[in-house]
Structure formats: structure tokens, C-alpha cells
Design a protein around this motif. Structure first.
Motif, PDB file in Angstrom:
ATOM      1  N   ARG A 176      39.335 -21.661  14.278  1.00  0.00           N
ATOM      2  CA  ARG A 176      40.574 -21.136  13.691  1.00  0.00           C
ATOM      3  C   ARG A 176      41.724 -21.148  14.700  1.00  0.00           C
ATOM      4  O   ARG A 176      42.867 -21.455  14.355  1.00  0.00           O
ATOM      5  CB  ARG A 176      40.344 -19.717  13.159  1.00  0.00           C
ATOM      6  N   VAL A 177      41.416 -20.830  15.948  1.00  0.00           N
ATOM      7  CA  VAL A 177      42.460 -20.848  16.982  1.00  0.00           C
ATOM      8  C   VAL A 177      43.003 -22.253  17.172  1.00  0.00           C
ATOM      9  O   VAL A 177      44.220 -22.466  17.275  1.00  0.00           O
ATOM     10  CB  VAL A 177      41.908 -20.299  18.316  1.00  0.00           C
ATOM     11  N   LEU A 178      42.111 -23.245  17.179  1.00  0.00           N
ATOM     12  CA  LEU A 178      42.517 -24.626  17.444  1.00  0.00           C
ATOM     13  C   LEU A 178      43.240 -25.275  16.268  1.00  0.00           C
ATOM     14  O   LEU A 178      43.810 -26.358  16.423  1.00  0.00           O
ATOM     15  CB  LEU A 178      41.303 -25.465  17.834  1.00  0.00           C
ATOM     16  N   VAL A 236      43.681 -31.749  18.436  1.00  0.00           N
ATOM     17  CA  VAL A 236      44.035 -30.359  18.139  1.00  0.00           C
ATOM     18  C   VAL A 236      45.548 -30.130  18.174  1.00  0.00           C
ATOM     19  O   VAL A 236      46.038 -29.112  17.681  1.00  0.00           O
ATOM     20  CB  VAL A 236      43.336 -29.367  19.097  1.00  0.00           C
ATOM     21  N   ARG A 237      46.285 -31.064  18.745  1.00  0.00           N
ATOM     22  CA  ARG A 237      47.744 -30.954  18.693  1.00  0.00           C
ATOM     23  C   ARG A 237      48.276 -31.178  17.276  1.00  0.00           C
ATOM     24  O   ARG A 237      49.367 -30.723  16.937  1.00  0.00           O
ATOM     25  CB  ARG A 237      48.400 -31.972  19.638  1.00  0.00           C
ATOM     26  N   SER A 238      47.505 -31.909  16.467  1.00  0.00           N
ATOM     27  CA  SER A 238      47.932 -32.224  15.108  1.00  0.00           C
ATOM     28  C   SER A 238      47.820 -30.992  14.211  1.00  0.00           C
ATOM     29  O   SER A 238      47.151 -30.007  14.539  1.00  0.00           O
ATOM     30  CB  SER A 238      47.077 -33.360  14.535  1.00  0.00           C
ATOM     31  N   ARG A 239      48.454 -31.067  13.068  1.00  0.00           N
ATOM     32  CA  ARG A 239      48.399 -29.990  12.091  1.00  0.00           C
ATOM     33  C   ARG A 239      47.276 -30.277  11.092  1.00  0.00           C
ATOM     34  O   ARG A 239      47.157 -31.392  10.576  1.00  0.00           O
ATOM     35  CB  ARG A 239      49.738 -29.881  11.352  1.00  0.00           C
ATOM     36  N   TRP A 240      46.457 -29.250  10.830  1.00  0.00           N
ATOM     37  CA  TRP A 240      45.326 -29.384   9.921  1.00  0.00           C
ATOM     38  C   TRP A 240      45.481 -28.421   8.751  1.00  0.00           C
ATOM     39  O   TRP A 240      45.848 -27.261   8.936  1.00  0.00           O
ATOM     40  CB  TRP A 240      44.011 -29.115  10.659  1.00  0.00           C
ATOM     41  N   ALA A 291      49.525 -25.643  23.791  1.00  0.00           N
ATOM     42  CA  ALA A 291      48.678 -24.491  24.143  1.00  0.00           C
ATOM     43  C   ALA A 291      47.248 -24.724  23.662  1.00  0.00           C
ATOM     44  O   ALA A 291      46.277 -24.397  24.364  1.00  0.00           O
ATOM     45  CB  ALA A 291      49.248 -23.214  23.532  1.00  0.00           C
ATOM     46  N   LYS A 292      47.091 -25.304  22.481  1.00  0.00           N
ATOM     47  CA  LYS A 292      45.750 -25.592  21.965  1.00  0.00           C
ATOM     48  C   LYS A 292      45.083 -26.702  22.788  1.00  0.00           C
ATOM     49  O   LYS A 292      43.871 -26.633  23.067  1.00  0.00           O
ATOM     50  CB  LYS A 292      45.838 -25.976  20.489  1.00  0.00           C
ATOM     51  N   ALA A 293      45.857 -27.692  23.174  1.00  0.00           N
ATOM     52  CA  ALA A 293      45.301 -28.755  24.013  1.00  0.00           C
ATOM     53  C   ALA A 293      44.865 -28.219  25.365  1.00  0.00           C
ATOM     54  O   ALA A 293      43.826 -28.635  25.909  1.00  0.00           O
ATOM     55  CB  ALA A 293      46.333 -29.867  24.188  1.00  0.00           C
ATOM     56  N   GLU A 294      45.619 -27.283  25.920  1.00  0.00           N
ATOM     57  CA  GLU A 294      45.261 -26.685  27.203  1.00  0.00           C
ATOM     58  C   GLU A 294      43.974 -25.881  27.079  1.00  0.00           C
ATOM     59  O   GLU A 294      43.130 -25.889  27.982  1.00  0.00           O
ATOM     60  CB  GLU A 294      46.404 -25.792  27.695  1.00  0.00           C
ATOM     61  N   LEU A 295      43.803 -25.189  25.950  1.00  0.00           N
ATOM     62  CA  LEU A 295      42.557 -24.447  25.721  1.00  0.00           C
ATOM     63  C   LEU A 295      41.376 -25.406  25.691  1.00  0.00           C
ATOM     64  O   LEU A 295      40.314 -25.116  26.272  1.00  0.00           O
ATOM     65  CB  LEU A 295      42.661 -23.667  24.414  1.00  0.00           C
ATOM     66  N   VAL A 296      41.537 -26.545  25.036  1.00  0.00           N
ATOM     67  CA  VAL A 296      40.466 -27.545  24.998  1.00  0.00           C
ATOM     68  C   VAL A 296      40.146 -28.032  26.400  1.00  0.00           C
ATOM     69  O   VAL A 296      38.968 -28.171  26.770  1.00  0.00           O
ATOM     70  CB  VAL A 296      40.882 -28.729  24.090  1.00  0.00           C
ATOM     71  N   ARG A 297      41.165 -28.271  27.190  1.00  0.00           N
ATOM     72  CA  ARG A 297      40.923 -28.755  28.556  1.00  0.00           C
ATOM     73  C   ARG A 297      40.175 -27.717  29.385  1.00  0.00           C
ATOM     74  O   ARG A 297      39.292 -28.072  30.182  1.00  0.00           O
ATOM     75  CB  ARG A 297      42.247 -29.131  29.219  1.00  0.00           C
ATOM     76  N   ARG A 298      40.496 -26.451  29.204  1.00  0.00           N
ATOM     77  CA  ARG A 298      39.801 -25.400  29.961  1.00  0.00           C
ATOM     78  C   ARG A 298      38.343 -25.277  29.523  1.00  0.00           C
ATOM     79  O   ARG A 298      37.449 -25.081  30.347  1.00  0.00           O
ATOM     80  CB  ARG A 298      40.503 -24.055  29.782  1.00  0.00           C
TER      81      ARG A 298
END
Length: 271
Positions: free
Chosen positions: A49-51, A85-89, A60-67
Motif C-alpha cells: 500500500r505504501v509503494l 513504483v514511481r508509476s501510478r497504480w 520517495a517510494k523509489a528510495e524506500l525500494v532502494r533501502r
């Protein structure tokens, strides 16, 4: 998928194609890592849900994935998931479905590079026919009480050394992580993805006796003319057809069998 999710998946497929065009990218490894990310997001609803939260900035979502994944996957996988995850879903589950599809396409790309895609298409179809005709095998592969390791071992005994390694990988992933689909639906979906790698449609052809090479060529050419795309023919033999053939393309069935004509005549007489 609809709306934003469909556009996001199309963009992700383009990024995947760009990655796998590079000879330095191992498509099979990419598939394994994407499948692992799919499993993670399938389990972790809150992370999912966050992503996919439209209120959160894409970076910010891409950075979370990288971490989260930076130390777990290779650079190509990290780049692909970060971009996705940068895209809109439209729905959070759409992201998981998309990553699963990307994993399968990456495996099919590996088979294509090895000039084995036709073999994989044919093997997926033959395996689906074996499953549909063997209730005990289907039960063993779909029983939730049977552990994943036992199913993997069974599939290896059935397919190991007999089928292309890509076929075994795809079927094993489907069986061990069906994600709510029937085995038949999952195998059909994989067959369509394989055909799409060559921009082809799939026609399931059932005949009373095996078709000759000349008959297959003529049928393929006729169907391509009707549908405006090249056709991959999945061939099945069923003596009950009695003569002629039955062709299924998507949800459309073209009947040319004697059995069907007799049944139609009976219905007309009864009416």
C-alpha cells in the motif's frame, strides 16, 4: 488492469525490454529476483500500500525500494522495481501482478535469446493438457496441504531433463505461488505471454487425427489472414471430434467438426 495500472505496466514492460536487450543482463537471474520481490509484496500488504500510495512522491517510494532491496538484488532488478513504483497504480494488487508478469516475461526472454521460445510454448501447452487429463496429478499440484518442496520435487521428476529449463522454472513458480488462480488459468496466461513475445496469437486446434505439416501451414496462414496477426498453433488430438477440426482463439470457437455438425442437425430436428 485498467487505466493508470495498464499504462504503468506498459511502461514497465518497455523498461524490461530495454534492460534485457543488453547482453550484460542475465534475464533468468532478473526473473528470479523479480519473482522474489513479487512474493515479498504479496505477503506484505502494508508495504504494498505504501509503494502504491498516490499521495506519496514517486522518488520517495523509489528510495524506500532502494533501502529495502539494495543489498538483496542486482542493479538491473533494483532499477526496474524503482522505476515501477514511481508509476501510478489503480490498485495496490496491480503492482504485484505487474511484477509477476515482468518475472515471467524475463524468463521467456531468456528462452528467446537461447532460441528455445517455440519449445517453451509447445511444452506449456502439452503440460496443460497432461494436467487437465490427469486428476491425480492436478490434485497433487494444487493441494494446499502439500508443501512447496514436495511439489517442486514432483515437477522436477516430471519435467527435469525432458522440458526446457525455462518451462520448468515457469511451471514451478506457478504451482508454488498460484496467487488465487487455477492451474489451468495460470498455464493459459503463460502461453499467451510466450506467444506475445513474437507478436502472435494462440490458436488451440483439436483434430481427430494429427495434422500434416502442409495442413498446419495452410491453417496457420488462413487464421493469420482472418485475425491480422501471426498464429501459434497448439495442437491436440481427440478421436471424438470424428472429422474436421475445432479451433479456439481466445474466447472464440470455430467449429468445423463432424461431431458438431451432427449435434447441430439434431438440435434443428428436435426444434
Amino acid at each position: 488492469m485498467n487505466g493508470a495500472s495498464r499504462e504503468a505496466l506498459a511502461a514497465a514492460r518497455e523498461r524490461l525490454d530495454a534492460l534485457t536487450d543488453s547482453t550484460s543482463v542475465d534475464a533468468a537471474q532478473l526473473a528470479d529476483e523479480l519473482a522474489a520481490v513479487t512474493a515479498l509484496l504479496d505477503r506484505e500488504a502494508s508495504l504494498r500500500r505504501v509503494l502504491t500510495d498516490p499521495a506519496q512522491p514517486g522518488e520517495a517510494k523509489a528510495e524506500l525500494v532502494r533501502r529495502l532491496l539494495g543489498a538483496q538484488v542486482t542493479g538491473p532488478t533494483l532499477d526496474l522495481v524503482s522505476g515501477t513504483v514511481r508509476s501510478r497504480w489503480s490498485q495496490s494488487r496491480d503492482l504485484v501482478d505487474a511484477l509477476e508478469e515482468l518475472a515471467n516475461v524475463a524468463d521467456l526472454t531468456a528462452a528467446e535469446k537461447a532460441d528455445a521460445l517455440d519449445d517453451v510454448e509447445d511444452e506449456l501447452f502439452r503440460f496443460s493438457r497432461i494436467v487437465s487429463s490427469n486428476t491425480e496429478l492436478r490434485a497433487a499440484l494444487t493441494d494446499r496441504a502439500v508443501g512447496a518442496s514436495a511439489k517442486i520435487e514432483l515437477l522436477h521428476r516430471l519435467l527435469g531433463g525432458r522440458a526446457n529449463v525455462t518451462t520448468e522454472r515457469l511451471v514451478t513458480r506457478l504451482v508454488t505461488a498460484p496467487r488465487g488462480r487455477s492451474l489451468e488459468a495460470g498455464l493459459e496466461s503463460l502461453s499467451k505471454l510466450a506467444a506475445a513475445r513474437r507478436d502472435r496469437m494462440v490458436a488451440v486446434v483439436t483434430s481427430a487425427v494429427p495434422l500434416s505439416d502442409a495442413q498446419k501451414r495452410r491453417l496457420g496462414a488462413a487464421l493469420a489472414k482472418v485475425y491480422g496477426r501471426q498464429m501459434h498453433l497448439n495442437l491436440d488430438v481427440d478421436p471424438e471430434v470424428l472429422g474436421g477440426i475445432q479451433v479456439k482463439v481466445g474466447d472464440e470457437i470455430i467449429n468445423g467438426s463432424i461431431a458438431d455438425r451432427l449435434e447441430d442437425a439434431r438440435r434443428r430436428m428436435a426444434g
